[in-house]
Write a protein that holds these residues in place. Sequence first.
Motif, PDB file in Angstrom:
ATOM      1  N   TRP A 132       0.855  -1.202   0.000  1.00  0.00           N
ATOM      2  CA  TRP A 132       0.000   0.000   0.000  1.00  0.00           C
ATOM      3  C   TRP A 132       0.882   1.240   0.000  1.00  0.00           C
ATOM      4  N   ALA A 133       1.825   1.255   0.962  1.00  0.00           N
ATOM      5  CA  ALA A 133       2.659   2.443   1.117  1.00  0.00           C
ATOM      6  C   ALA A 133       3.490   2.687  -0.140  1.00  0.00           C
ATOM      7  N   ARG A 134       4.037   1.599  -0.696  1.00  0.00           N
ATOM      8  CA  ARG A 134       4.899   1.764  -1.865  1.00  0.00           C
ATOM      9  C   ARG A 134       4.088   2.244  -3.068  1.00  0.00           C
ATOM     10  N   SER A 135       2.853   1.764  -3.197  1.00  0.00           N
ATOM     11  CA  SER A 135       2.033   2.209  -4.328  1.00  0.00           C
ATOM     12  C   SER A 135       1.797   3.711  -4.238  1.00  0.00           C
ATOM     13  N   VAL A 136       1.426   4.165  -3.019  1.00  0.00           N
ATOM     14  CA  VAL A 136       1.161   5.597  -2.859  1.00  0.00           C
ATOM     15  C   VAL A 136       2.431   6.395  -3.126  1.00  0.00           C
ATOM     16  N   GLU A 137       3.567   5.878  -2.609  1.00  0.00           N
ATOM     17  CA  GLU A 137       4.837   6.587  -2.817  1.00  0.00           C
ATOM     18  C   GLU A 137       5.182   6.651  -4.306  1.00  0.00           C
ATOM     19  N   ASN A 138       5.003   5.527  -5.005  1.00  0.00           N
ATOM     20  CA  ASN A 138       5.299   5.508  -6.435  1.00  0.00           C
ATOM     21  C   ASN A 138       4.435   6.516  -7.181  1.00  0.00           C
ATOM     22  N   LEU A 139       3.140   6.553  -6.833  1.00  0.00           N
ATOM     23  CA  LEU A 139       2.251   7.488  -7.522  1.00  0.00           C
ATOM     24  C   LEU A 139       2.699   8.920  -7.275  1.00  0.00           C
TER      25      LEU A 139
END
Lengths: 525, 553
Positions: free
Chosen positions: B426-433
Amino acid sequence: MGASAAGKAEVAAGMAAAMPLALFVLLLLGPGGWCLAEPQRDSLREELVITPLPSGDVAATFQFRTRWDSELQREGVSHYRLFPKALGQLISKYSLRELHLSFTQGFWRTRYWGPPFLQAPSGAELWVWFQDTVTNVDKSWKELSNVLSGIFCASLNFIDSTNTVTPTASFKPLGLANDTDHYFLRYAVLPREVVCTENLTPWKKLLPCSSKAGLSVLLKADRLFHTSYHSQAVHIRPVCRNARCTSISWELRQTLSVVFDAFITGQGKKDWSLFRMFSRTLTEPCPLASESRVYVDITNYNQDNETLEVNPPPTTTYQDVILGTRKTYAIYDLLDTATINNSRNLNIQLKWKRPAENGYIHYQPAQDRLQPHLLEMLIQLPANSVTKVSIQFERALLKWTEYTPDPNHGFYVSPSVLSALVPSMVAAKPVDWEESPLFNSLFPVSDGSNYFVRLYTEPLLVNLPTPDFSMPYNVICLTCTVVAVCYGSFYNLLTRTFHIEEPRTGGLAKRLANLIRRIRGVPLL
Amino acid sequence: MAAAGAAATDLEVVRGKRAALFFAAVAIVLGLPLWWKTTETYRASLPYSQISGLNALQLRLMVPVTVVFTRESVPLDDQEKLPFTVVHEREIPLKYKMKIKCRFQKAYRRALDYEEEALSSGSAQEAMLDEPQEQAEGSLTVYVISEHSSLLPQDMMSYIGPKRTAVVRGIMHREAFNIIGRRIIQVAQAMSLTEDVLAAALADHLPEDKWSAEKRRPLKSSLGYEITFSLLNPDPKSHDVHWDIEGAVRRYVQPFLNALSAAGNFSVDSQILYYAMLGVNPRFDSASSSYYLDMHNLPHVINPVESRLGSSAASLYPVLNFLLYVPELAHSPLYIQDKDGAPVATNAFHSPRWGGIMVYNVDSKAYNASALPVRVEVDMVRVMEVFLAQLRLLFGIAQPQVPPKCLLSGPKSEGLTTWELDRLLWARSVENLATATTTLTSLAQLLGKISNIVIKDNVASEVYRAVAAIQKSAEELASGHLASAFVASQEAVTSSECAFFDPSLLHLLYFPDDQKFAIYIPLFLPMAVPILLSLVKIFLETRKSWKKPEKTD
């Protein structure tokens, strides 16, 4: 990069989670066992060969060989000990079979120095054999040269298809090879590459003992680049692990050859010592090396009336036929405790016993834009002989503001000076300084048997390469002017109206003509 | 004859005027566009409006929660209402331009027979171990058990399992759904998304004053990571150090990385570096006859070592370094001191986004036994405990904020629970976006500001791909498909960086205006002056001829 207190506190906190885990895993896999008695799978040998060259220079050749009994390409996770990780990763990532890379400054003058142990062209040379599993050799070659240029801080990234060739006969694999399909070979040379400290530092970092112990202590950059020839290289190849060649090992050889100009550094004497050449002495062996030796070429030991003395005296010597001639080497083994223990350091010295000729050479090299070259030679000329002193120079491009307003005229080199005491035909009697005529008393004469002469040669006019300072703008202006002139006349021709001017009664010329006619009495116009 | 001549001259003048006008027309109609076309820089069109729209993107993170009620968990009349769905949405307050909303979609249903059976027996740990159905990434299942069930210890209200399941104690009450619903939300938040997880993920994009350096500890999101274990032996004359790194990696590190493999590719290397010193001289403490490294010195320790570590030659992934330092004989034993002067228990510290260092002292008894060099066998269990704990920290797998009276299961043998991995995704997806959006926005700004930059078609297509991937990832997040959202967000980052760092953007960047003028003036001035002059002349003459009739009037 800041390690904070909070960080440490959390390490302790994180332990709570990691502790049971580790113990749990250990229970599962504990009896896997430690491989305590496993022999080391890699070994290091280092050696230095010092060869006094026929011209009076001294060549020093370092070789560091790391051998690793490992199948680099088959193992997913790689663990490195003596073998450098950076190069090991290259071998497995790009499926290399062999890699040979050399950086050379200067040119090995075979005529004066004899044949070299290790040959390399000026500039950077890279040749690589890829494994036959590589599908796109050109892509791997391009990527590899980019990575190598990063590792060695060199401009190898300029290697592209325009300077890459695939030789079919000359560059055979040096190591183990079953088949030699030249499709997997790539070769490139960058002759312009300048070798400097920034290439040496990463090369030194690949050594297991870095430059802290063993022979690598001598690798001090400011001395190594103060030489007539400097060549450093990296060779990676697969070799047989044992006599029957059932499996392969990887061999990394790091070599470095330098030629010290003994005449400049030694004030005209051919003697040398480690300290004078490297400004360091050997203090301790590298504890990781299984062999660490210094070889000194003492072949001329008792020949040509020249005797040389090596200090400290070597314990053993080694004789063999090297490059077609029989050579004798004195061996100093650093791992032998007696070699170093006496005075805590080892400074090998070599002295030529025959006194050198009565001469004197003083040379002060130039510094760009600071001081000129100065070469002074005190020589005794035989009678009726011709002596030529020639100096080679390179034409250099100046900065464009340093050219004189008339750059094509050339640049003057000041005349050389010849000062001599010439034997006098007739012995002159000593004269009183104050009494003698002035023309005879500028140069003091010690005795009457010779007199002092100072000759000057012509100044030399050297043509330096001169750039055309205004060429691009000239071309633009010329083209534009031609276009503008054509266009202008065309434009005028088309837009102007032309009509025949009716001759009017008047005009200054007609009046003048009539005036003259009236005076002459001729009918008016 | 004079009249005929004047008429002919008039004709000539008119023809000259026409010719001049024609020249001017050709120069303007044909010449100018030709010059413009041949000297213009190629700029493919970019979706500027979509990129600026990304800034106002609303991220809706949907966590599907299946809530399963067992027989006696809630009053009977409440059970009659099942199944139904409740949505709990909450905006996460962050000082960031993206609005992030967290949405827990709770699907209530009754327990199936086999679930009843599993939950009625033994303790919670056992019930969770044999979970039959595979759950999708990011989704959670919460079982509500009866108030007096012996599944949990009496004082515990809930239990978080090692996979994607949790158990919550039910209640016999009129407001049963409300009370249980609140408990479920607490548990679900701990297992998926909390404010601080997202704040840590967006640490780079938030103003610094609010979020401390601690939040910047985890590595930035990347497609892969390289982990390098280095043994530093500065004194090989005294210590002959051996470590079984191959076995240790196989036993402890590899299982952890396998569990984490959804988050990226990992490669592991190890090396031994000799004569690699720390940059700081430790302080001698005569009372304990040992050496100490003060906390404020620790930042200076790393730099001199790092030049020897060697950058990774084979890939562009970020490198995590774990150093095991065996101090030289003259400086051992060596301990790390914390702020209060007490030695750190683990004798290790870590550096954010870089790695960790552990000091490993040689047992002093070893020196008496034999001559130098002393053979040292490194106790890999002790070392790997520390390194694995540091590895978890550096990947941002922190301890969750557990609600009160909640029992947390121990990690699985890999050292990572499944929901921890989900939380990381979850965190990595938000960070990537966020990273991709920032990259695209600054690229669009840059291209808008400097008109000399060439935009090639491949750059434009990468930009389009990145924009599409961001939108797809946001949609997938909103519909609760974590795995595909993460993949799309990775693609967005890759494409946007690919466009941003494309070398073709720099080709014509340096071509200043004064050079252009120097080139154009010798051509344009001689050509433009006659045209302008004759135009002026024509203009004056026409004005005169217009005024003349006025005067005669």
